[in-house]
Design a protein around this motif. Structure first.
Motif, short mmCIF file in Angstrom:
data_model
loop_
_atom_site.label_atom_id
_atom_site.label_comp_id
_atom_site.label_asym_id
_atom_site.label_seq_id
_atom_site.Cartn_x
_atom_site.Cartn_y
_atom_site.Cartn_z
N ARG A 35 -39.83 -40.59 29.98
CA ARG A 35 -41.10 -40.91 30.62
C ARG A 35 -42.02 -41.65 29.66
O ARG A 35 -42.52 -42.73 29.96
CB ARG A 35 -41.78 -39.60 31.09
CG ARG A 35 -43.14 -39.79 31.72
CD ARG A 35 -43.78 -38.45 32.08
NE ARG A 35 -44.10 -37.62 30.95
CZ ARG A 35 -45.16 -37.80 30.16
NH1 ARG A 35 -46.00 -38.79 30.38
NH2 ARG A 35 -45.38 -37.01 29.12
N GLN A 39 -42.63 -45.73 29.67
CA GLN A 39 -44.01 -46.13 29.96
C GLN A 39 -44.56 -47.02 28.85
O GLN A 39 -45.26 -48.00 29.09
CB GLN A 39 -44.82 -44.85 30.08
CG GLN A 39 -46.22 -45.00 30.57
CD GLN A 39 -46.82 -43.62 30.84
OE1 GLN A 39 -46.34 -42.87 31.67
NE2 GLN A 39 -47.84 -43.26 30.09
N LYS A 105 -45.22 -45.50 35.21
CA LYS A 105 -46.54 -46.04 34.86
C LYS A 105 -46.46 -46.99 33.68
O LYS A 105 -45.45 -47.07 32.99
CB LYS A 105 -47.45 -44.87 34.49
CG LYS A 105 -47.70 -43.87 35.59
CD LYS A 105 -48.75 -42.87 35.11
CE LYS A 105 -49.24 -41.97 36.23
NZ LYS A 105 -48.31 -40.83 36.47
N SER A 108 -53.04 -48.11 31.40
CA SER A 108 -54.20 -48.49 32.20
C SER A 108 -54.88 -49.77 31.70
O SER A 108 -55.39 -50.57 32.48
CB SER A 108 -55.22 -47.35 32.18
OG SER A 108 -55.48 -46.95 30.84
N ASN A 134 -52.95 -44.67 18.00
CA ASN A 134 -52.08 -43.79 18.79
C ASN A 134 -50.63 -43.81 18.26
O ASN A 134 -49.92 -42.81 18.31
CB ASN A 134 -52.16 -44.27 20.26
CG ASN A 134 -51.04 -43.71 21.13
OD1 ASN A 134 -49.99 -44.33 21.27
ND2 ASN A 134 -51.26 -42.54 21.69
N GLY A 198 -55.60 -41.61 27.01
CA GLY A 198 -55.22 -40.65 28.04
C GLY A 198 -56.36 -39.73 28.40
O GLY A 198 -57.44 -39.79 27.81
N SER A 204 -54.95 -32.87 30.29
CA SER A 204 -53.73 -33.56 29.86
C SER A 204 -52.54 -32.61 30.01
O SER A 204 -52.26 -31.81 29.13
CB SER A 204 -53.89 -34.01 28.41
OG SER A 204 -52.63 -34.31 27.85
N ASN A 206 -49.37 -32.86 29.81
CA ASN A 206 -48.17 -32.95 28.96
C ASN A 206 -48.40 -32.64 27.49
O ASN A 206 -47.43 -32.45 26.74
CB ASN A 206 -47.59 -34.36 29.06
CG ASN A 206 -47.22 -34.72 30.49
OD1 ASN A 206 -46.41 -34.06 31.12
ND2 ASN A 206 -47.85 -35.76 31.03
N LYS A 216 -45.54 -35.82 20.30
CA LYS A 216 -46.92 -36.19 19.96
C LYS A 216 -47.34 -35.37 18.76
O LYS A 216 -46.95 -34.21 18.62
CB LYS A 216 -47.85 -35.86 21.13
CG LYS A 216 -47.80 -36.85 22.27
CD LYS A 216 -48.54 -36.34 23.50
CE LYS A 216 -50.02 -36.68 23.48
NZ LYS A 216 -50.58 -36.56 24.87
N ASN A 220 -54.89 -36.16 22.69
CA ASN A 220 -55.56 -37.39 23.15
C ASN A 220 -56.99 -37.48 22.59
O ASN A 220 -57.42 -38.53 22.12
CB ASN A 220 -55.62 -37.42 24.69
CG ASN A 220 -54.22 -37.41 25.32
OD1 ASN A 220 -53.21 -37.46 24.63
ND2 ASN A 220 -54.17 -37.32 26.65
#
Ligand code: ACO
Length: 311
Positions: A35, A39, A105, A108, A134, A198, A204, A206, A216, A220
């Motif tokens: 995922r 993405q 996705k 954004s 990030n 995010g 969040s 996930n 991660k 975020n």
């Protein structure tokens, strides 16, 4: 037993060692990686469009050469990340299908239009700056192929960030109209750049699991804060301001306080209702369909070469 494998997996992760493609991994870990990396790959590929929009109108040959190199780098990042995703047992054709059918996705940020050449600079400075913020921690992600891909991607992203800053410095030392163009662009991109990290931590779904798996490394909100703190001094050097009346230094926290991004807007954009969402996917679909003959030719050539070698 599966329990033993799971314990062993978690020990590898907690020892900060790498999980490699042939290692046992929980289904959820594989799914989460597919995922996130897919993405991420889609974002790089869709991300070629907003800046690609200015290639034919670059103000000089030098700017055009820089922009072309940058947009090509994004394509390379996308391909590199699709390859990393393929190590998890999916293929690129399937991922591309998921993207153009709206089942997966992409960031954004690429659903906003690029209205002036200053946007090329601001995307480099803020959007690629946020991407680095990030992605640097993702170099230490527990999944080997992803972490290693990120090392190279981050090196190129820092070149992108610097070219953006340099472009803006040049414009800021130009005319009043150029300075206004930069400020207007910063005003449009600041909030969307903050949204790249995010949703807030308490929304969040996930984050907790992805942190436990060390996919991660930071939440975020932690990364968003880090980005604000590094961007404010850079804005001062440039001579621009951010469109946030709540932005001020908090000596107690040793960090900048800042306002809340418009999370309704974020949700709308993520759902596919951004200003350029339809256009981005339509362009991607057209490129994919127009490229069908190239894929068919390459596949036929590979098959012929293989059969010639076999005889
Ligand atoms: N744009 C679109 N969707 C987003 C964004 C965003 N900026 N942020 C979060 N989402 C989605 C998540 O994918 C998730 O949706 P899903 O469960 O249907 O997949 C949902 O919103 C909830 O978010 P989180 O639980 O916080 O999701 P996650 O733990 O995956 O964190 C983040 C999101 C920080 C973007 C993470 O996936 C990540 O670090 N990805 C790698 C970096 C990346 O993709 N960068 C692309 C843009 S940068 C560039 O290409 C220049």
């Amino acid at each position: 037993t599966t329990d033993d494998l799971e314990t062993q997996f978690q020990q590898i992760v907690e020892a900060d060692q790498r999980i490699e493609p042939r290692d046992w991994m929980p289904d959820g870990y594989r799914k989460t990686l597919i995922r996130q990396i897919a993405q991420h790959a889609h974002s790089e590929i869709i991300g070629m469009q907003p800046e690609g929009n200015w290639l034919t109108r670059a103000p000089s040959l030098r700017r055009k050469a820089i922009l072309m190199a940058k947009v090509q780098d994004e394509a390379g990042h996308g391909l590199y990340l699709y390859s990393a995703t393929e190590t998890l047992g999916v293929d690129r054709a399937e991922l591309t299908e998921n993207l153009i059918e709206g089942r997966q996705k992409y960031s954004s940020i690429f659903n906003y239009p690029t209205l002036s050449y200053a946007d090329v600079g601001v995307i480099g400075w803020l959007v690629d700056g946020a991407a680095i913020c990030n992605q640097v921690p993702l170099c230490r992600s527990s999944y080997g192929p992803y972490g290693r891909a990120m090392i190279r991607v981050c090196k190129e992203e820092s070149f992108h960030q610097r070219q953006g800053f340099e472009l803006l410095m040049t414009m800021m030392s130009g005319t009043d109209a150029q300075r206004e163009m930069v400020q207007e662009s910063v005003n449009r991109w600041w909030w969307p750049a903050l949204m790249m990290f995010g949703p807030p931590d308490d929304r969040s779904p996930n984050s907790a699991q992805s942190m436990a798996w060390r996919i991660k490394r930071h939440t975020n909100d932690e990364l968003r804060q880090r980005f604000v703190d590094m961007s404010v001094p850079q804005a001062e050097i440039l001579g621009v301001t951010f469109p946030d009346p709540g932005l001020r230094w908090n000596a107690e926290r040793g960090a900048y306080d800042f306002g809340e991004p418009d999370w309704d807007e974020f949700m709308q954009v993520v759902k596919g209702n951004g200003a350029t969402s339809v256009e981005r996917i339509a362009n991607r679909r057209a490129a994919h369909e127009n490229g069908a003959w190239v894929r068919a030719a390459a596949t036929a050539f590979a098959a012929r070469t293989a059969s010639e070698e076999g005889t």
